[in-house]
Write an enzyme that holds these catalytic residues in place. Sequence first.
Site, mmCIF file in Angstrom:
data_model
loop_
_atom_site.group_PDB
_atom_site.id
_atom_site.type_symbol
_atom_site.label_atom_id
_atom_site.label_comp_id
_atom_site.label_asym_id
_atom_site.label_seq_id
_atom_site.Cartn_x
_atom_site.Cartn_y
_atom_site.Cartn_z
ATOM 1 C CB SER A 123 79.708 -5.412 90.656
ATOM 2 O OG SER A 123 80.688 -4.166 90.658
ATOM 3 C CD GLU A 125 81.790 0.525 91.838
ATOM 4 O OE1 GLU A 125 81.123 1.309 92.423
ATOM 5 O OE2 GLU A 125 83.024 0.854 91.440
ATOM 6 C CE1 TYR A 147 78.362 -2.580 86.136
ATOM 7 C CE2 TYR A 147 79.207 -2.044 88.245
ATOM 8 C CZ TYR A 147 78.982 -3.042 87.030
ATOM 9 O OH TYR A 147 79.760 -4.283 86.946
#
Length: 333
Positions: A123, A125, A147
């Site tokens: 990801s 992120e 996450y």
Amino acid sequence: MKRALITGITGQDGSYLAELLLAKGYEVHGLLRASSTHNTANIDHLLSRLRLHPGDLCDSSATRELIRAVEPDEVYNLAAQSHVRLSFDIPEHTMDINAGGTVRLLDAIAKAGREIRFYQASSSELFGNAASWPQNERTPLNPGNPYACTKAFSYWMVVNYRQAYGLYACNGIAYNHESPRRGEAFVTRKITRTLARIVAGKQEFLHLGNLDTSRDWGFARDTVEAMWLMLQAPEPGDYVIATGERHSIREFLAEAFGLVGLDWNEHVKVDRKFFRPTEINNLVGDATKARTRLGWKPRVSFRELVRLMVEEDLRLEGLDPARYLPASTKEAA
């Protein structure tokens, strides 16, 4: 005939990937999380062509048995607790599914005694509030939420198993990718789903958090094509999957509401409860490596993506999109 195993097959990405692989002649297996009920709406049209297996990536022995029974040529690990805001509330569960599940799969594959190519859904992120942008495969990781931390752990475990055991294992560092199959907990689908209810007269207001948040939003079908291409390359590697464009939630609102002739300012209310404890605002990706080595590029633009989502959600409300939307200048694949 190649055989593929997809974890998270009932999700947005899993369903699009299953369609892609079936079209390419694969035998497709999917992992269904062990539960008394299953939400298979995204793959109901494919059920007769899929082989589904109940299981749990939190169970090491079950994961090993799954790999042994299926004997896949390719494994796509898309299963995750993928909601960033929720990861602050349930960090331990997020860790067990996202990080622990990856390790259990990698270990089962390493012990399988045959080559199995592995894709890990990573990801954007990972990069957090990066010091520079756009980000690429050399940008330092700086995870800014639970996450992202679980995805960073999984990223490095993929690299470690590749180096230590010679696994053909890839990380796809995917930036936000949306579609009409996106879950309603995610902001883009929340916007288009609520917009359709507003048009239908069933709702008046949409409650959102930080409207200044920006993301690199692509189309999920384009993203899963990159996943497949990674596992067809001569050598394994890690790739950023992104459009290279950044758009704010305000822009998404303006585009979506504008399609039906509404002013989003009259229908959107900002609610602090939807703000994250930490916010990421500098995510935009450089997919040069994927373009040059895999021949991949996004096909659907931001505006086309928003239109696809609005059209489908109008249909779900029993409304004819042609009545509310301007004529499209291009039909997205």
